[in-house]
Design a protein around this motif. Sequence first.
Motif, PDB file in Angstrom:
ATOM      1  N   GLN A   6       0.844  -1.211   0.000  1.00  0.00           N
ATOM      2  CA  GLN A   6       0.000   0.000   0.000  1.00  0.00           C
ATOM      3  C   GLN A   6       0.876   1.257   0.000  1.00  0.00           C
ATOM      4  OE1 GLN A   6      -2.176  -0.989   3.599  1.00  0.00           O
ATOM      5  NE2 GLN A   6      -4.110  -1.019   2.474  1.00  0.00           N
ATOM      6  N   LEU A   7       1.933   1.206   0.795  1.00  0.00           N
ATOM      7  CA  LEU A   7       2.810   2.383   0.884  1.00  0.00           C
ATOM      8  C   LEU A   7       3.564   2.596  -0.423  1.00  0.00           C
ATOM      9  CD1 LEU A   7       4.170   1.948   4.520  1.00  0.00           C
ATOM     10  CD2 LEU A   7       2.453   3.567   3.712  1.00  0.00           C
ATOM     11  N   GLN A   8       4.018   1.479  -1.006  1.00  0.00           N
ATOM     12  CA  GLN A   8       4.738   1.618  -2.285  1.00  0.00           C
ATOM     13  C   GLN A   8       3.809   2.180  -3.364  1.00  0.00           C
ATOM     14  OE1 GLN A   8       6.163  -2.385  -2.135  1.00  0.00           O
ATOM     15  NE2 GLN A   8       8.296  -1.742  -1.887  1.00  0.00           N
ATOM     16  N   ASP A   9       2.551   1.721  -3.362  1.00  0.00           N
ATOM     17  CA  ASP A   9       1.574   2.235  -4.336  1.00  0.00           C
ATOM     18  C   ASP A   9       1.363   3.736  -4.149  1.00  0.00           C
ATOM     19  OD1 ASP A   9       1.274  -0.258  -5.329  1.00  0.00           O
ATOM     20  OD2 ASP A   9      -0.700  -0.646  -4.432  1.00  0.00           O
ATOM     21  N   LEU A  10       1.258   4.122  -2.883  1.00  0.00           N
ATOM     22  CA  LEU A  10       1.054   5.533  -2.565  1.00  0.00           C
ATOM     23  C   LEU A  10       2.211   6.387  -3.099  1.00  0.00           C
ATOM     24  CD1 LEU A  10      -1.072   7.063  -0.863  1.00  0.00           C
ATOM     25  CD2 LEU A  10       0.462   6.836   1.092  1.00  0.00           C
ATOM     26  N   MET A  42      12.171   1.718  -1.403  1.00  0.00           N
ATOM     27  CA  MET A  42      12.350   1.199  -0.063  1.00  0.00           C
ATOM     28  C   MET A  42      12.546   2.294   0.987  1.00  0.00           C
ATOM     29  SD  MET A  42      15.632  -1.011   0.407  1.00  0.00           S
ATOM     30  CE  MET A  42      16.904   0.023   0.999  1.00  0.00           C
ATOM     31  N   ARG A  43      13.299   3.336   0.628  1.00  0.00           N
ATOM     32  CA  ARG A  43      13.570   4.378   1.633  1.00  0.00           C
ATOM     33  C   ARG A  43      12.316   5.166   2.008  1.00  0.00           C
ATOM     34  NH1 ARG A  43      16.951   2.915  -1.850  1.00  0.00           N
ATOM     35  NH2 ARG A  43      19.094   2.358  -1.335  1.00  0.00           N
ATOM     36  N   PRO A  44      11.533   5.644   1.007  1.00  0.00           N
ATOM     37  CA  PRO A  44      10.294   6.326   1.411  1.00  0.00           C
ATOM     38  C   PRO A  44       9.326   5.389   2.137  1.00  0.00           C
ATOM     39  CG  PRO A  44      10.394   6.045  -0.983  1.00  0.00           C
ATOM     40  CD  PRO A  44      11.742   5.686  -0.453  1.00  0.00           C
ATOM     41  N   ALA A  45       9.308   4.114   1.738  1.00  0.00           N
ATOM     42  CA  ALA A  45       8.410   3.169   2.433  1.00  0.00           C
ATOM     43  C   ALA A  45       8.838   3.025   3.892  1.00  0.00           C
ATOM     44  CB  ALA A  45       8.416   1.816   1.728  1.00  0.00           C
ATOM     45  N   LEU A 312       7.571  -3.704   9.542  1.00  0.00           N
ATOM     46  CA  LEU A 312       8.998  -3.381   9.415  1.00  0.00           C
ATOM     47  C   LEU A 312       9.841  -4.651   9.466  1.00  0.00           C
ATOM     48  CD1 LEU A 312       9.549  -0.119  11.504  1.00  0.00           C
ATOM     49  CD2 LEU A 312      10.064  -0.455   9.086  1.00  0.00           C
ATOM     50  N   ARG A 313       9.458  -5.537  10.361  1.00  0.00           N
ATOM     51  CA  ARG A 313      10.180  -6.805  10.504  1.00  0.00           C
ATOM     52  C   ARG A 313      10.133  -7.596   9.193  1.00  0.00           C
ATOM     53  NH1 ARG A 313      11.672  -8.629  15.329  1.00  0.00           N
ATOM     54  NH2 ARG A 313      10.289  -7.260  16.465  1.00  0.00           N
ATOM     55  N   GLN A 314       8.921  -7.675   8.648  1.00  0.00           N
ATOM     56  CA  GLN A 314       8.740  -8.418   7.390  1.00  0.00           C
ATOM     57  C   GLN A 314       9.496  -7.764   6.244  1.00  0.00           C
ATOM     58  OE1 GLN A 314       4.622  -8.842   6.293  1.00  0.00           O
ATOM     59  NE2 GLN A 314       4.245 -10.240   7.992  1.00  0.00           N
ATOM     60  N   PHE A 315       9.434  -6.443   6.236  1.00  0.00           N
ATOM     61  CA  PHE A 315      10.111  -5.690   5.181  1.00  0.00           C
ATOM     62  C   PHE A 315      11.599  -6.008   5.204  1.00  0.00           C
ATOM     63  CE2 PHE A 315      11.873  -1.704   3.362  1.00  0.00           C
ATOM     64  CZ  PHE A 315      11.129  -1.645   2.202  1.00  0.00           C
ATOM     65  N   ALA A 316      12.171  -6.008   6.406  1.00  0.00           N
ATOM     66  CA  ALA A 316      13.600  -6.290   6.563  1.00  0.00           C
ATOM     67  C   ALA A 316      13.911  -7.701   6.065  1.00  0.00           C
ATOM     68  CB  ALA A 316      14.005  -6.139   8.017  1.00  0.00           C
ATOM     69  N   GLU A 317      13.056  -8.638   6.418  1.00  0.00           N
ATOM     70  CA  GLU A 317      13.316 -10.018   6.001  1.00  0.00           C
ATOM     71  C   GLU A 317      13.228 -10.169   4.485  1.00  0.00           C
ATOM     72  OE1 GLU A 317      10.573 -11.948   8.610  1.00  0.00           O
ATOM     73  OE2 GLU A 317      11.971 -11.767  10.309  1.00  0.00           O
ATOM     74  N   GLN A 318      12.222  -9.521   3.888  1.00  0.00           N
ATOM     75  CA  GLN A 318      12.045  -9.627   2.429  1.00  0.00           C
ATOM     76  C   GLN A 318      13.194  -9.003   1.651  1.00  0.00           C
ATOM     77  OE1 GLN A 318       8.301  -8.079   1.022  1.00  0.00           O
ATOM     78  NE2 GLN A 318       7.149  -9.517   2.299  1.00  0.00           N
TER      79      GLN A 318
END
Length: 324
Positions: A6-10, A42-45, A312-318
């Motif tokens: 959702q954030l990336q789409d935004l 990734m940084r803005p997200a 955030l945790r998931q984002f880091a793992e991905q």
Amino acid sequence: MYNISQLQDLINKEIAERQYSNTPIELYEPIRYIMGLGGKRMRPALLLMACDLFEGSIIKALPVALGIEVFHNFTLMHDDIMDKAPLRRGGETVHAKWNESIAILSGDVMLVEAYQLMMKVDDSILRMVLDIFSEIATGVCQGQQIDMNFESVDEVSIAEYLEMIRLKTAVLLAGSLQIGALVGKSKQEDAEALYKFGENLGLAFQLQDDILDIYGDPDKFGKQVGGDIIANKKTFLLIKALEIAEDLDSEELQYWITIENADTNLKVNAITNLYNRLGVRQLAEHQMNIYAQKALTALNKVDVEEEKKMELRQFAEQLLIREN
Ligand code: IPE
Ligand code: IPE
Ligand code: MG
Ligand code: MG
Ligand code: MG
């Protein structure tokens, strides 16, 4: 809470809606081009996710998030000149498509634009945000210069390498999270813990980038595979290889990094084979996992409910199993 896509789409929507109607078009067309080529955002997200952990409205954080992405794209435009890179995000680099002067000047305008976007935060945090941003921008330049210096230095230690990637890559991730936390009105300690999270994630991220530069799938990576080998970049893999190679392996490695005008395909193949023999990919992955763990430990210290930190945790793992 918003999820990553959702954030990336935004962010992508925001980027797509931006108008660059100014002239001369040679200055603005490359900006539209590089921003439109995609990228992980990734940084803005991360910035928006940090803000979303606290009381802040992510809508309020959008201009600064965009400012961070514009800044990042500016660094890529100039980095590609320095690294003589032909490909970025699966397309031609700006200096290859137009020319170096255009890439320099368009990049300069992007840096100015990034500052203008950063200035859209509330007056109460304006000075703090600009201070952090300036600190980041200076750090990136320092890291980039050290990266260039290392191309022609014979002996670089792992500690020196880690400091170089902390500056060129990690401080931007760290600062994005810190700014997001500030916009979200977090406590000081939480903003600091998020900075640490970003710094360690950034170190892991650059290690992964160095690995992908050799082992990435050319169809998915979007950049020239082997670019770091061609430029004699002192990546974790090369430093480790220089450290552990013996006898013939050591001689062969020295041969390839000192010979001028080498056939690039032969050089990339030969050095990749050496890396495979020496097992330096596994060593780099091990180091990457250490930093990823450190990042997650820092995230544990952020004083908000566990559930809110999941994204955030998931984002880091991905990020660490990415292909581009
Ligand atoms: C590339 O950054 C530069 C590095 C710090 C390795 P990204 O891998 O985030 O690039 P995009 O924005 O997704 O293309
Ligand atoms: C670049 O590191 C970090 C920046 C500040 C742009 P790299 O030179 O490894 O980034 P890529 O691989 O070209 O994206
Ligand atoms: Mg570079
Ligand atoms: Mg580069
Ligand atoms: Mg790279």
